[in-house]
Design an enzyme around this catalytic site. Sequence first.
Site, PDB file in Angstrom:
ATOM      1  N   PHE A 103      25.721 -37.437  25.271  1.00 12.32           N
ATOM      2  CA  PHE A 103      25.408 -36.973  23.918  1.00 12.32           C
ATOM      3  C   PHE A 103      26.195 -37.827  22.939  1.00 12.32           C
ATOM      4  CE2 PHE A 103      25.116 -34.404  20.150  1.00 12.32           C
ATOM      5  CZ  PHE A 103      23.794 -33.995  20.207  1.00 12.32           C
ATOM      6  N   LYS A 125      17.295 -35.777   9.608  1.00 12.79           N
ATOM      7  CA  LYS A 125      18.267 -36.509   8.819  1.00 12.79           C
ATOM      8  C   LYS A 125      18.837 -37.701   9.595  1.00 12.79           C
ATOM      9  CE  LYS A 125      19.628 -32.121   6.791  1.00 12.79           C
ATOM     10  NZ  LYS A 125      20.466 -30.962   7.155  1.00 12.79           N
ATOM     11  N   GLY A 126      18.661 -37.648  10.918  1.00 13.00           N
ATOM     12  CA  GLY A 126      19.366 -38.586  11.797  1.00 13.00           C
ATOM     13  C   GLY A 126      19.151 -40.059  11.512  1.00 13.00           C
ATOM     14  N   ASP A 162      24.129 -36.427  14.759  1.00 10.08           N
ATOM     15  CA  ASP A 162      25.044 -35.300  14.559  1.00 10.08           C
ATOM     16  C   ASP A 162      25.199 -34.434  15.803  1.00 10.08           C
ATOM     17  OD1 ASP A 162      22.336 -34.203  14.408  1.00 10.08           O
ATOM     18  OD2 ASP A 162      23.335 -32.339  13.828  1.00 10.08           O
ATOM     19  N   LYS A 181      17.247 -42.938  25.227  1.00  8.85           N
ATOM     20  CA  LYS A 181      17.808 -42.415  26.485  1.00  8.85           C
ATOM     21  C   LYS A 181      16.665 -42.273  27.477  1.00  8.85           C
ATOM     22  CE  LYS A 181      20.742 -39.025  24.387  1.00  8.85           C
ATOM     23  NZ  LYS A 181      21.327 -37.698  24.503  1.00  8.85           N
ATOM     24  N   GLU A 191      13.190 -43.616  13.729  1.00  6.97           N
ATOM     25  CA  GLU A 191      13.893 -42.498  14.364  1.00  6.97           C
ATOM     26  C   GLU A 191      15.301 -42.929  14.748  1.00  6.97           C
ATOM     27  OE1 GLU A 191      14.375 -39.575  15.169  1.00  6.97           O
ATOM     28  OE2 GLU A 191      12.632 -38.498  15.884  1.00  6.97           O
ATOM     29  N   ASP A 236      14.896 -39.168  22.962  1.00  6.85           N
ATOM     30  CA  ASP A 236      15.562 -38.491  24.071  1.00  6.85           C
ATOM     31  C   ASP A 236      14.477 -38.001  25.034  1.00  6.85           C
ATOM     32  OD1 ASP A 236      17.502 -37.175  25.548  1.00  6.85           O
ATOM     33  OD2 ASP A 236      17.701 -35.501  24.162  1.00  6.85           O
ATOM     34  N   ARG A 262      27.894 -37.244  11.389  1.00 11.28           N
ATOM     35  CA  ARG A 262      26.889 -38.265  11.032  1.00 11.28           C
ATOM     36  C   ARG A 262      27.535 -39.483  10.367  1.00 11.28           C
ATOM     37  NH1 ARG A 262      21.772 -35.928  11.612  1.00 11.28           N
ATOM     38  NH2 ARG A 262      21.585 -33.747  11.031  1.00 11.28           N
TER      39      ARG A 262
END
Length: 179
Positions: A151, A42-43, A158, A130, A98, A102, A164
């Site tokens: 983070f 969902k990001g 989220d 990152k 995306e 990470d 979000r």
Amino acid sequence: MAHYVKGVLIPRDQIDKMVTGLADRITEDYQGKEIVIVGVLKGSFIFMADLVRKINIPMILDFMSVSSYYGGTKSSGVVKIIKDMDVDIEDRHVIIVEDIVDSGLTLQHLKEMLLTRNPASLKVCAAFDKPDRRKADITAEYTGMKIPDEFIIGYGLDFDGKYRNLPDVCILAFDGGNE
Ligand code: IMP
Ligand code: MG
């Protein structure tokens, strides 16, 4: 796990400029072509919505849903396809959108899987990166911003399904000991 929003890392006006820059590059690179943009749910949903409205190329939009996190803050390295895309991407120019790269494990698995469907080309556009945490040898062709090893939440990202909707990218801090 006790956590709190520590502060803004990237304010919304800076995000907007970043997205414009990426969209301009994509518009230039894909002149005369039609593209398929696949958002990883969902990001990516807020980033994707902003990005596609700034790209001036004919496109088809689709979504996939994968899971690699299972509620924590570290990637499990296991990618589960929860929802596959609907569009047939054979001989098409595909861009995966995306939220953040990470460890890179999610993207590596996703790319390998989509390449078996023989797209004409396959690239990745990620809002955030990152690089310090990379485990897979992978880089997005289009990266909005590199960020430190924190983070982050907001702008689609989220923690445990929450935050979000925050318009700015913020840093989430954890009270030590019981992570
Ligand atoms: P990777 O497989 O380790 O590259 O993880 C990628 C996915 O993990 C991203 O698509 C996000 O959903 C999630 N993720 C990684 N870092 C963060 C973060 O800082 N905040 C929120 N989600 C993150
Ligand atoms: Mg994600």
